[in-house]
Motif scaffolding. Structure first.
Motif, short mmCIF file in Angstrom:
data_model
loop_
_atom_site.label_atom_id
_atom_site.label_comp_id
_atom_site.label_asym_id
_atom_site.label_seq_id
_atom_site.Cartn_x
_atom_site.Cartn_y
_atom_site.Cartn_z
N ASP A 1 0.88 -1.17 0.00
CA ASP A 1 0.00 0.00 0.00
C ASP A 1 0.92 1.22 0.00
O ASP A 1 1.41 1.64 1.05
N HIS A 2 1.19 1.75 -1.18
CA HIS A 2 2.16 2.85 -1.32
C HIS A 2 1.69 4.11 -0.60
O HIS A 2 2.51 4.84 -0.04
N GLU A 3 0.39 4.37 -0.60
CA GLU A 3 -0.14 5.58 0.05
C GLU A 3 0.13 5.59 1.55
O GLU A 3 0.40 6.63 2.13
N LYS A 4 0.06 4.43 2.18
CA LYS A 4 0.25 4.33 3.63
C LYS A 4 1.64 3.83 4.03
O LYS A 4 1.93 3.71 5.20
N SER A 5 2.47 3.52 3.04
CA SER A 5 3.79 2.92 3.29
C SER A 5 3.67 1.68 4.18
O SER A 5 4.43 1.48 5.12
N GLU A 6 2.67 0.88 3.86
CA GLU A 6 2.41 -0.36 4.59
C GLU A 6 2.34 -1.53 3.62
O GLU A 6 2.13 -1.35 2.43
N MET A 7 2.50 -2.70 4.18
CA MET A 7 2.30 -3.94 3.45
C MET A 7 1.16 -4.68 4.13
O MET A 7 0.90 -4.47 5.31
N ARG B 1 -9.00 -12.07 7.45
CA ARG B 1 -8.54 -10.93 8.25
C ARG B 1 -7.36 -10.29 7.54
O ARG B 1 -6.48 -10.98 7.02
N CYS B 2 -7.33 -8.98 7.52
CA CYS B 2 -6.24 -8.25 6.89
C CYS B 2 -5.17 -7.96 7.95
O CYS B 2 -5.46 -7.38 8.99
N VAL B 3 -3.95 -8.39 7.67
CA VAL B 3 -2.81 -8.15 8.57
C VAL B 3 -1.93 -7.10 7.89
O VAL B 3 -1.49 -7.29 6.77
N ARG B 4 -1.69 -5.97 8.59
CA ARG B 4 -0.90 -4.87 8.04
C ARG B 4 0.34 -4.64 8.88
O ARG B 4 0.33 -4.85 10.09
N PHE B 5 1.41 -4.17 8.21
CA PHE B 5 2.63 -3.82 8.92
C PHE B 5 3.40 -2.80 8.08
O PHE B 5 3.24 -2.74 6.86
N TYR C 1 11.93 -5.70 4.02
CA TYR C 1 13.30 -5.63 3.51
C TYR C 1 13.32 -5.95 2.01
O TYR C 1 13.95 -5.23 1.22
N THR C 2 12.63 -7.00 1.62
CA THR C 2 12.58 -7.38 0.21
C THR C 2 11.90 -6.29 -0.62
O THR C 2 12.35 -5.97 -1.71
N ALA C 3 10.83 -5.71 -0.09
CA ALA C 3 10.13 -4.65 -0.82
C ALA C 3 11.03 -3.42 -1.00
O ALA C 3 11.03 -2.80 -2.06
N ARG C 4 11.81 -3.09 0.00
CA ARG C 4 12.68 -1.91 -0.06
C ARG C 4 13.91 -2.12 -0.94
O ARG C 4 14.35 -1.21 -1.62
N THR C 5 14.46 -3.34 -0.92
CA THR C 5 15.73 -3.58 -1.61
C THR C 5 15.59 -4.34 -2.93
O THR C 5 16.49 -4.30 -3.75
N GLY C 6 14.48 -5.07 -3.09
CA GLY C 6 14.32 -5.91 -4.27
C GLY C 6 15.09 -7.21 -4.17
O GLY C 6 15.13 -8.00 -5.12
N GLU C 7 15.70 -7.46 -3.02
CA GLU C 7 16.52 -8.66 -2.81
C GLU C 7 15.65 -9.86 -2.42
O GLU C 7 14.81 -9.76 -1.54
N MET C 8 15.88 -10.99 -3.07
CA MET C 8 15.20 -12.22 -2.68
C MET C 8 15.89 -12.80 -1.45
O MET C 8 17.12 -12.74 -1.34
N LEU C 9 15.12 -13.34 -0.53
CA LEU C 9 15.67 -13.92 0.70
C LEU C 9 15.24 -15.37 0.84
O LEU C 9 14.11 -15.73 0.53
N ASN C 10 16.15 -16.20 1.35
CA ASN C 10 15.86 -17.58 1.72
C ASN C 10 16.45 -17.76 3.12
O ASN C 10 17.66 -17.97 3.27
#
Length: 87
Positions: A19-25, A32-36, A45-54
């Motif tokens: 959710d770009h308007e609220k800077s939330e995911m 139920r909707c879970v927001r953070f 972290y992945t959203a901010r950097t584009g890095e895939m994590l395992n």
């Protein structure tokens, strides 16, 4: 989503939206909707950097947001996180 989860033999999977308007995911679990904030957690972290994590042990990674587990009642063990971009 269940076919994907089953194909990778995961206990649980989530498609997390930005959710770009609220800077939330957010994601939905059991109707139920879970927001953070996008500044928190492995997904953030992945959203901010584009890095895939395992991550084999989520609780050993300092970026992991334990509050989401507390909200959902699920204990995350490992995380595979990849960015998906739409046009």
């Amino acid at each position: 989503m269940n076919k994907f989860r089953d194909s990778i033999k995961a206990e649980r999977s989530s498609l997390i939206f930005m959710d770009h308007e609220k800077s939330e995911m957010f994601f939905y679990q059991d109707d139920r909707c879970v927001r953070f904030p996008v500044t928190k957690g492995l997904a953030g972290y992945t959203a901010r950097t584009g890095e895939m994590l395992n991550i084999p042990d989520a609780y050993e990674d300092k970026r992991f947001n334990k509050k989401v587990d507390m909200q959902t009642g699920f204990r995350t063990k490992s995380v595979l996180c990849a960015p998906i971009h739409s046009k």
